[in-house]
Design a protein around this motif. Structure first.
Motif, mmCIF file in Angstrom:
data_model
loop_
_atom_site.group_PDB
_atom_site.id
_atom_site.type_symbol
_atom_site.label_atom_id
_atom_site.label_comp_id
_atom_site.label_asym_id
_atom_site.label_seq_id
_atom_site.Cartn_x
_atom_site.Cartn_y
_atom_site.Cartn_z
ATOM 1 N N GLY A 1 0.775 -1.236 0.000
ATOM 2 C CA GLY A 1 0.000 0.000 0.000
ATOM 3 C C GLY A 1 0.802 1.278 0.000
ATOM 4 N N PHE A 2 2.116 1.210 -0.235
ATOM 5 C CA PHE A 2 2.932 2.419 -0.275
ATOM 6 C C PHE A 2 2.895 3.039 -1.674
ATOM 7 C CE2 PHE A 2 4.926 -0.066 3.149
ATOM 8 C CZ PHE A 2 4.950 0.872 4.157
ATOM 9 N N SER A 3 3.094 4.350 -1.732
ATOM 10 C CA SER A 3 3.223 5.060 -3.007
ATOM 11 C C SER A 3 4.677 4.956 -3.450
ATOM 12 C CB SER A 3 2.827 6.528 -2.837
ATOM 13 O OG SER A 3 3.137 7.269 -3.999
ATOM 14 N N ALA A 4 4.931 4.158 -4.499
ATOM 15 C CA ALA A 4 6.307 3.856 -4.873
ATOM 16 C C ALA A 4 6.477 3.832 -6.384
ATOM 17 C CB ALA A 4 6.754 2.511 -4.275
ATOM 18 N N GLY A 5 7.702 4.043 -6.820
ATOM 19 C CA GLY A 5 8.092 3.933 -8.222
ATOM 20 C C GLY A 5 9.459 3.278 -8.292
ATOM 21 N N GLN A 6 9.919 2.971 -9.501
ATOM 22 C CA GLN A 6 11.238 2.355 -9.670
ATOM 23 C C GLN A 6 12.005 3.075 -10.771
ATOM 24 O OE1 GLN A 6 11.161 -1.700 -11.141
ATOM 25 N NE2 GLN A 6 9.165 -1.425 -12.102
ATOM 26 N N LEU A 7 13.332 3.075 -10.644
ATOM 27 C CA LEU A 7 14.195 3.772 -11.603
ATOM 28 C C LEU A 7 15.512 3.021 -11.718
ATOM 29 C CD1 LEU A 7 14.463 6.464 -13.302
ATOM 30 C CD2 LEU A 7 15.735 7.358 -11.351
ATOM 31 N N HIS A 8 15.858 2.614 -12.939
ATOM 32 C CA HIS A 8 17.147 1.950 -13.169
ATOM 33 C C HIS A 8 17.556 2.129 -14.624
ATOM 34 C CE1 HIS A 8 14.965 -1.391 -15.067
ATOM 35 N NE2 HIS A 8 14.160 -1.362 -14.039
ATOM 36 N N GLY A 9 18.771 1.741 -14.948
ATOM 37 C CA GLY A 9 19.350 2.027 -16.258
ATOM 38 C C GLY A 9 18.724 1.284 -17.412
ATOM 39 N N ASP A 10 18.013 0.178 -17.158
ATOM 40 C CA ASP A 10 17.420 -0.590 -18.251
ATOM 41 C C ASP A 10 16.081 -0.014 -18.717
ATOM 42 O OD1 ASP A 10 19.510 -2.281 -18.336
ATOM 43 O OD2 ASP A 10 18.542 -3.954 -17.300
ATOM 44 N N MET A 11 15.542 0.953 -17.990
ATOM 45 C CA MET A 11 14.265 1.558 -18.387
ATOM 46 C C MET A 11 14.472 2.481 -19.586
ATOM 47 S SD MET A 11 12.764 2.507 -14.597
ATOM 48 C CE MET A 11 11.364 3.413 -15.263
ATOM 49 N N ALA A 12 13.453 2.573 -20.430
ATOM 50 C CA ALA A 12 13.505 3.512 -21.550
ATOM 51 C C ALA A 12 13.555 4.939 -21.005
ATOM 52 C CB ALA A 12 12.287 3.327 -22.443
ATOM 53 N N GLN A 13 14.219 5.815 -21.743
ATOM 54 C CA GLN A 13 14.395 7.181 -21.258
ATOM 55 C C GLN A 13 13.072 7.899 -20.992
ATOM 56 O OE1 GLN A 13 17.209 8.445 -20.213
ATOM 57 N NE2 GLN A 13 16.144 10.314 -19.569
ATOM 58 N N PRO A 14 12.051 7.799 -21.839
ATOM 59 C CA PRO A 14 10.780 8.458 -21.511
ATOM 60 C C PRO A 14 10.195 7.980 -20.186
ATOM 61 C CG PRO A 14 10.824 7.849 -23.828
ATOM 62 C CD PRO A 14 12.021 7.210 -23.201
ATOM 63 N N ALA A 15 10.302 6.672 -19.907
ATOM 64 C CA ALA A 15 9.783 6.147 -18.650
ATOM 65 C C ALA A 15 10.597 6.661 -17.464
ATOM 66 C CB ALA A 15 9.790 4.620 -18.678
ATOM 67 N N ARG A 16 11.913 6.748 -17.636
ATOM 68 C CA ARG A 16 12.754 7.278 -16.564
ATOM 69 C C ARG A 16 12.419 8.739 -16.294
ATOM 70 N NH1 ARG A 16 18.770 5.257 -18.290
ATOM 71 N NH2 ARG A 16 19.393 6.750 -16.683
ATOM 72 N N THR A 17 12.252 9.519 -17.351
ATOM 73 C CA THR A 17 11.931 10.941 -17.191
ATOM 74 C C THR A 17 10.580 11.130 -16.506
ATOM 75 O OG1 THR A 17 13.220 11.452 -19.192
ATOM 76 C CG2 THR A 17 11.654 13.115 -18.421
ATOM 77 N N GLU A 18 9.592 10.340 -16.917
ATOM 78 C CA GLU A 18 8.257 10.460 -16.320
ATOM 79 C C GLU A 18 8.270 10.072 -14.844
ATOM 80 O OE1 GLU A 18 3.693 8.743 -16.968
ATOM 81 O OE2 GLU A 18 5.368 7.957 -18.162
ATOM 82 N N THR A 19 8.953 8.969 -14.517
ATOM 83 C CA THR A 19 9.019 8.526 -13.123
ATOM 84 C C THR A 19 9.718 9.556 -12.251
ATOM 85 O OG1 THR A 19 9.058 6.205 -13.816
ATOM 86 C CG2 THR A 19 9.848 6.699 -11.600
ATOM 87 N N LEU A 20 10.841 10.070 -12.738
ATOM 88 C CA LEU A 20 11.574 11.073 -11.977
ATOM 89 C C LEU A 20 10.760 12.351 -11.804
ATOM 90 C CD1 LEU A 20 14.187 11.722 -10.554
ATOM 91 C CD2 LEU A 20 15.185 12.398 -12.743
ATOM 92 N N GLY A 21 10.047 12.728 -12.849
ATOM 93 C CA GLY A 21 9.198 13.915 -12.745
ATOM 94 C C GLY A 21 8.084 13.741 -11.722
ATOM 95 N N ASN A 22 7.468 12.571 -11.707
ATOM 96 C CA ASN A 22 6.401 12.302 -10.729
ATOM 97 C C ASN A 22 6.949 12.302 -9.306
ATOM 98 O OD1 ASN A 22 4.521 12.057 -12.781
ATOM 99 N ND2 ASN A 22 4.715 9.841 -12.919
ATOM 100 N N PHE A 23 8.176 11.810 -9.149
ATOM 101 C CA PHE A 23 8.780 11.810 -7.812
ATOM 102 C C PHE A 23 9.077 13.239 -7.354
ATOM 103 C CE2 PHE A 23 12.633 11.366 -5.077
ATOM 104 C CZ PHE A 23 12.022 10.690 -4.035
ATOM 105 N N LYS A 24 9.608 14.062 -8.245
ATOM 106 C CA LYS A 24 9.902 15.445 -7.874
ATOM 107 C C LYS A 24 8.639 16.230 -7.550
ATOM 108 C CE LYS A 24 14.287 16.097 -10.347
ATOM 109 N NZ LYS A 24 15.014 16.884 -11.377
ATOM 110 N N LYS A 25 7.544 15.903 -8.238
ATOM 111 C CA LYS A 25 6.272 16.606 -7.989
ATOM 112 C C LYS A 25 5.549 16.081 -6.766
ATOM 113 C CE LYS A 25 4.825 15.848 -12.194
ATOM 114 N NZ LYS A 25 3.968 15.815 -13.414
ATOM 115 N N GLY A 26 6.051 15.011 -6.159
ATOM 116 C CA GLY A 26 5.414 14.465 -4.973
ATOM 117 C C GLY A 26 4.326 13.460 -5.250
ATOM 118 N N GLU A 27 4.130 13.099 -6.514
ATOM 119 C CA GLU A 27 3.111 12.102 -6.837
ATOM 120 C C GLU A 27 3.566 10.700 -6.471
ATOM 121 O OE1 GLU A 27 2.139 12.593 -10.922
ATOM 122 O OE2 GLU A 27 1.509 14.693 -10.697
ATOM 123 N N ILE A 28 4.872 10.496 -6.345
ATOM 124 C CA ILE A 28 5.446 9.239 -5.867
ATOM 125 C C ILE A 28 6.238 9.559 -4.604
ATOM 126 C CG2 ILE A 28 7.107 7.399 -6.348
ATOM 127 C CD1 ILE A 28 6.436 7.677 -9.290
#
Length: 528
Positions: free
Chosen positions: A266-293
């Motif tokens: 039930g935690f709000s979580a995301g994942q980030l690693h080098g094998d992810m496509a760049q758009p997915a990495r950018t979106e995940t990082l953006g959501n984390f910075k905005k507090g959505e993750i």
């Protein structure tokens, strides 16, 4: 000291004020005047000290005069990761908004066409990772003959990632007369050698001694059994109640496992690693910075590429094998004088890595017990995911034991029955009556020996072991039934016309209507 005391233009000071900064950090206060003076710089500063602004602000002032030409950038900044390159690009966008400067970001995982279009228009600042930089240069899309300023950032990370040969090649393509800014959090011997080769009479700036941690970061170690790590992590998150946190894992497969465990709990979580496509990495990082993750499970790709000004916690799910990586990981929190907490889960086997970290940072990390962990483990059978996986393995072992314990005839009965049924069906379709069984073949002679050799050669080519007597194991009826070929009836053909096939001719080797001397044309036929 204020930014206004460093000799920056009013337009740049205005942009800095818009961001909300008034007082420069130690590395900024020392580096900015030197860079404005045109000297080379060797900067040694721990992560999170603000060294990015330490070179972007004076660069903007230098580049405010002049104009870039197509495919010929006026400055080049090399970064080890996409995230760091993106962060530097954001700095230029923030601090250079009142100057008419163009910049291009060349990183992997993005389309070439948009990057090439920017280069064709001409850019003042080129921010790139080494691999993409070399790729575009070899394609003839960028020329480096007009570079006036070179920045090599996070040089020790470049060394760890194996980029040093690429860096040396790129530097060899640049004009010898240039200003070089060389920054590194640590200064091993190889990095010192590169600095001596690339820099001309540099000003050495050391904001803090290498491999030190920020004073505002509280650090703890929790010793747990390997199988209890996920439960310990969940309980630490509940007890610490972080505003946001990075959770570092050593292996990519553990990132996915920890991420699924947190989501399931039930935690709000995301994942980030080098094998992810760049758009997915950018979106995940953006959501984390905005507090959505709230929680971001990541690899060391995030240890030097994420600038979260108010990151409250860092969790090390695994102890890094390299003590310096620990410094960079926990440097994501407690930035710019703020407070932060760093908690590391360590198994007894990882004690040597903890000792190396304590030796590097010159302090003993206090131990922290996980509240309620022992009681919870006593009440439960284990982590749900591990339990399910264990039960699945147990069932698999049970099935294998039952199968191996069964008598050999019982294990082979079903396949043998299926083969027999297939043979009978094929024979029925071909209209050939089944033979009662094999009888002694022809007497040994030159023809039989020759056919045996041919059969052995064919078997070797097909990867099968040749029968000792040269007879094939597959009947013509079965072959016809399996491949769907219609097998003609074997009527009126003498047995001795086909040599090496026992006492009868398989149906698929006979063709009705052919003269007797031409029917034995199969592979097993004797030469006439």
């Amino acid at each position: 000291m204020k930014f206004a005391d460093l000799g920056l233009k009013p337009e740049i000071l205005r942009a800095v004020e818009d961001v909300g900064y008034e007082t420069p950090t130690p590395i900024q206060a020392q580096a900015i005047p030197v860079v404005l003076g045109g000297r080379d710089v060797l900067g040694i500063a721990q992560t999170g000290t603000g060294k990015t602004a330490g070179f972007t602000l004076p660069m903007i002032q230098h580049l405010s005069k002049g104009r870039a030409r197509a495919r010929m950038p006026r400055s080049l900044i090399l970064e080890p990761t996409r995230e760091l390159a993106t962060q530097v690009a954001e700095n230029f966008e923030l601090y250079g908004k009142y100057e008419k400067l163009d910049f291009a970001l060349l990183i992997g995982g993005e389309r070439f066409d948009e990057q090439v279009r920017k280069l064709d228009r001409g850019v003042d600042v080129l921010i790139a990772t080494p691999g993409r930089m070399i790729d575009l240069f070899e394609r003839g899309k960028v020329l480096l003959a007009d570079v006036k300023i070179l920045v090599i950032d996070e040089a020790d990370r470049m060394l760890d990632m194996g980029f040093i040969p690429d860096i040396e090649r790129i530097v060899g393509l640049l004009p010898r007369k240039r200003q070089t800014l060389f920054f590194s959090a640590t200064m091993p011997k190889e990095i010192r050698r590169l600095a001596d080769a690339f820099l001309d009479n540099p000003e050495e700036i050391q904001a803090s001694r290498p491999a030190t941690t920020a004073e505002g970061v509280e650090q703890f170690v929790t010793v747990v059994d390997p199988k209890d790590k996920r439960e310990a992590l969940r309980r630490l998150i509940v007890s610490e109640d972080p505003k946001n946190a990075l959770i570092f894992c050593n292996r990519k497969r553990d990132i996915a496992t920890v991420y699924r465990s947190l989501i399931k709990s039930g935690f709000s979580a995301g994942q980030l690693h080098g094998d992810m496509a760049q758009p997915a990495r950018t979106e995940t990082l953006g959501n984390f910075k905005k507090g959505e993750i709230r929680l971001l499970v990541c690899s060391d790709v995030a240890a030097r590429g994420i600038d979260i000004s108010e990151l409250s916690h860092v969790f090390n799910y695994d102890v890094p094998g390299n003590a310096e990586d620990y410094v960079h990981r926990i440097g994501r929190t407690g930035r710019a004088g703020r407070k932060g907490r760093a908690l590391t889960l360590a198994t007894p086997e990882e004690g040597k890595y903890v000792s190396a970290i304590e030796s590097l940072v010159s302090k003993t990390l206090p131990r922290l017990d996980v509240e309620g962990l022992a009681t919870a483990l006593a009440e439960e059978t284990g982590d749900e995911g591990e339990g399910a996986r264990g039960r699945g393995k147990a069932r698999g072992r049970g099935r294998r034991r039952e199968r191996d314990a069964a008598p050999a005839p019982a294990r082979e009965a079903a396949p043998a029955a299926a083969d027999e049924a297939a043979d009978e069906e094929a024979v029925a379709e071909a209209g050939v009556a089944p033979e009662p069984g094999p009888e002694p073949g022809p007497e040994p002679g030159p023809a039989v020996e020759r056919d045996a050799r041919d059969s052995e050669d064919r078997s070797r080519r097909d990867g099968r072991k040749a029968p000792a007597n040269g007879r094939g194991r597959r009947s013509g009826g079965r072959r016809g039934g399996r491949d769907g070929d219609e097998a003609p009836a074997n009527q009126g053909v003498a047995d001795d016309q086909i040599v090496g096939m026992g006492d009868h001719t398989p149906a698929f080797l006979t063709r009705p209507g052919l003269p007797p001397d031409s029917r034995g044309s199969g592979r097993g036929a004797a030469a006439s």
